[in-house]
Design a protein around this motif. Sequence first.
Motif, PDB file in Angstrom:
ATOM      1  N   SER A 123       0.824  -1.216   0.000  1.00  0.00           N
ATOM      2  CA  SER A 123       0.000   0.000   0.000  1.00  0.00           C
ATOM      3  C   SER A 123       0.854   1.259   0.000  1.00  0.00           C
ATOM      4  N   TYR A 124       2.119   1.140   0.415  1.00  0.00           N
ATOM      5  CA  TYR A 124       3.033   2.275   0.277  1.00  0.00           C
ATOM      6  C   TYR A 124       4.224   1.895  -0.600  1.00  0.00           C
ATOM      7  N   ASN A 125       3.937   1.005  -1.580  1.00  0.00           N
ATOM      8  CA  ASN A 125       4.850   0.685  -2.666  1.00  0.00           C
ATOM      9  C   ASN A 125       6.111  -0.023  -2.196  1.00  0.00           C
ATOM     10  N   VAL A 126       5.943  -0.947  -1.271  1.00  0.00           N
ATOM     11  CA  VAL A 126       7.039  -1.808  -0.838  1.00  0.00           C
ATOM     12  C   VAL A 126       6.647  -3.240  -1.173  1.00  0.00           C
ATOM     13  N   LEU A 127       7.170  -3.734  -2.291  1.00  0.00           N
ATOM     14  CA  LEU A 127       6.937  -5.121  -2.700  1.00  0.00           C
ATOM     15  C   LEU A 127       8.053  -6.034  -2.238  1.00  0.00           C
ATOM     16  N   GLY A 128       9.257  -5.512  -2.191  1.00  0.00           N
ATOM     17  CA  GLY A 128      10.397  -6.303  -1.758  1.00  0.00           C
ATOM     18  C   GLY A 128      11.389  -5.425  -1.024  1.00  0.00           C
ATOM     19  N   THR A 129      11.966  -5.978   0.037  1.00  0.00           N
ATOM     20  CA  THR A 129      12.953  -5.210   0.800  1.00  0.00           C
ATOM     21  C   THR A 129      13.816  -6.171   1.604  1.00  0.00           C
ATOM     22  N   ASP A 130      14.857  -5.620   2.243  1.00  0.00           N
ATOM     23  CA  ASP A 130      15.702  -6.463   3.084  1.00  0.00           C
ATOM     24  C   ASP A 130      16.109  -5.739   4.358  1.00  0.00           C
ATOM     25  N   LEU A 131      16.881  -6.445   5.158  1.00  0.00           N
ATOM     26  CA  LEU A 131      17.393  -6.011   6.460  1.00  0.00           C
ATOM     27  C   LEU A 131      16.278  -5.965   7.504  1.00  0.00           C
ATOM     28  N   GLY A 132      15.828  -4.836   7.949  1.00  0.00           N
ATOM     29  CA  GLY A 132      14.894  -4.777   9.066  1.00  0.00           C
ATOM     30  C   GLY A 132      15.646  -4.566  10.370  1.00  0.00           C
ATOM     31  N   ILE A 133      16.262  -3.381  10.489  1.00  0.00           N
ATOM     32  CA  ILE A 133      17.094  -3.048  11.644  1.00  0.00           C
ATOM     33  C   ILE A 133      16.235  -2.292  12.652  1.00  0.00           C
ATOM     34  N   MET A 134      16.046  -2.890  13.820  1.00  0.00           N
ATOM     35  CA  MET A 134      15.108  -2.374  14.819  1.00  0.00           C
ATOM     36  C   MET A 134      15.835  -1.735  15.990  1.00  0.00           C
ATOM     37  N   TRP A 135      15.236  -0.648  16.506  1.00  0.00           N
ATOM     38  CA  TRP A 135      15.718  -0.074  17.759  1.00  0.00           C
ATOM     39  C   TRP A 135      14.601   0.721  18.421  1.00  0.00           C
ATOM     40  N   ASP A 136      14.707   0.902  19.744  1.00  0.00           N
ATOM     41  CA  ASP A 136      13.745   1.698  20.493  1.00  0.00           C
ATOM     42  C   ASP A 136      14.090   3.166  20.348  1.00  0.00           C
ATOM     43  N   ASN A 137      13.070   4.007  20.133  1.00  0.00           N
ATOM     44  CA  ASN A 137      13.327   5.427  19.892  1.00  0.00           C
ATOM     45  C   ASN A 137      13.555   6.224  21.174  1.00  0.00           C
ATOM     46  N   GLY A 138      13.591   5.543  22.323  1.00  0.00           N
ATOM     47  CA  GLY A 138      13.790   6.209  23.599  1.00  0.00           C
ATOM     48  C   GLY A 138      12.503   6.508  24.317  1.00  0.00           C
ATOM     49  N   SER A 139      11.355   6.255  23.651  1.00  0.00           N
ATOM     50  CA  SER A 139      10.045   6.528  24.239  1.00  0.00           C
ATOM     51  C   SER A 139       9.109   5.334  24.106  1.00  0.00           C
ATOM     52  N   GLY A 140       9.665   4.149  23.944  1.00  0.00           N
ATOM     53  CA  GLY A 140       8.844   2.953  23.876  1.00  0.00           C
ATOM     54  C   GLY A 140       8.271   2.651  22.518  1.00  0.00           C
ATOM     55  N   GLU A 141       8.711   3.358  21.490  1.00  0.00           N
ATOM     56  CA  GLU A 141       8.271   3.076  20.132  1.00  0.00           C
ATOM     57  C   GLU A 141       9.441   2.472  19.366  1.00  0.00           C
ATOM     58  N   MET A 142       9.154   1.471  18.558  1.00  0.00           N
ATOM     59  CA  MET A 142      10.210   0.805  17.798  1.00  0.00           C
ATOM     60  C   MET A 142      10.282   1.382  16.391  1.00  0.00           C
ATOM     61  N   LEU A 143      11.488   1.748  15.987  1.00  0.00           N
ATOM     62  CA  LEU A 143      11.757   2.173  14.621  1.00  0.00           C
ATOM     63  C   LEU A 143      12.458   1.032  13.896  1.00  0.00           C
ATOM     64  N   THR A 144      12.113   0.835  12.633  1.00  0.00           N
ATOM     65  CA  THR A 144      12.742  -0.207  11.832  1.00  0.00           C
ATOM     66  C   THR A 144      13.149   0.378  10.496  1.00  0.00           C
ATOM     67  N   ALA A 145      14.436   0.287  10.189  1.00  0.00           N
ATOM     68  CA  ALA A 145      14.962   0.743   8.903  1.00  0.00           C
ATOM     69  C   ALA A 145      15.178  -0.471   8.007  1.00  0.00           C
ATOM     70  N   PHE A 146      14.687  -0.368   6.788  1.00  0.00           N
ATOM     71  CA  PHE A 146      14.913  -1.404   5.789  1.00  0.00           C
ATOM     72  C   PHE A 146      15.913  -0.905   4.760  1.00  0.00           C
TER      73      PHE A 146
END
Length: 368
Positions: free
Chosen positions: A69-92
């Motif tokens: 739905s936001y034009n991501v058909l294929g990707t890799d990695l998935g690097i997760m970390w906490d943003n310091g406020s209990g929310e998880m950010l994930t970079a692909f």
Amino acid sequence: MTKTGSILLSALAGATALLLTATTPASANPNAINPFPVLNGSNGLPNLTGRTQAVFQVTGMASPNNTQSYNVLGTDLGIMWDNGSGEMLTAFGDTAGLGFPNLLAGSVWAWRSNILVRSHTQDPANGIFFDSVVRDVFGQARDLIPSPKIPFIEISRIPTAGIAVNGVQYMSLMSVHSWDDVGQWTTNYSGLAASGDNGETWAELPETRRPNEGANANFQMNAFMKDGGYVYEYGTRSGRNRAAFVARVRANDIANIAEYEYWDGERWKKDDVNAAAPIMFGVGELSVMYNQYLGQYVALTTDPFNSVVMRRAPSPSGPWSDPEVLIDTRELPSAYAPSIFPYQTGRDLYFLTTVHSQYNVILMRTTL
């Protein structure tokens, strides 16, 4: 960190026809409609019989996250970390969708080198669900740090680590000069980018660049871990089957390369990257975290056979144990880049890994 450019090139011959004939209505069953072979994550979860189970399709058309739905058909990695406020950010990393060419002459694929999603999932037993994604004006996932995507200049800018310090988000990215043999690539440099608005906008920090030369070549691909007021940076040369090294810095000084200390095998040496001694060998992309259940530090990576493995250590510098196989390469030969879920889950260790055969990211669970 795979040869996404090669994947896209091989798809060009049929991609135009697919654009004209294929549709993917929201109600369609992606397991029945497969207009984009390899890149859509509609092959289902792999059936693993070892100590690790595949539990959730994180990206792709078969994912409950509906990343198409936001034009991501294929990707890799998935690097997760906490943003310091209990929310998880994930970079692909390298991400493929449909759209106007932004790289290769005649390409119909939209290629982004680094995208980011947010999630409040802290119990991943039933999956990881995304709340928001950093988008462009058309509502598509967008590059955080754009890359010219020119072979032998900079073909991609790929995130390898993320961490929050004092409300600021930091990513370590590698500038890829060229894709070489399978599992090998050459970088220009690695460096930090920072965001003060929870990952919505990013700025490069040129003073943090480590050129791919001398001992700085040992920190082209990185993993971050916080411990005791320090940020630990675990580094390798570009490519897989490498030696790993470790540096540390007071968290407040993360953007000051001169303040980093390097483990020489016996002690920490400040501002002397040449002093860094190998702490483990034969690793690929790394993810490191302290595990409360084990009371040890754990590192996930792939070994020279491309099995996903775990090592243990009593301290951030080691000594690191021999690798324990979590996913045998004979079960899933195309898995790479395991990344540890950032919240403790008792005896269950959750991590993301990319499955190259469908070029998407899957959540895995191992019982410790």
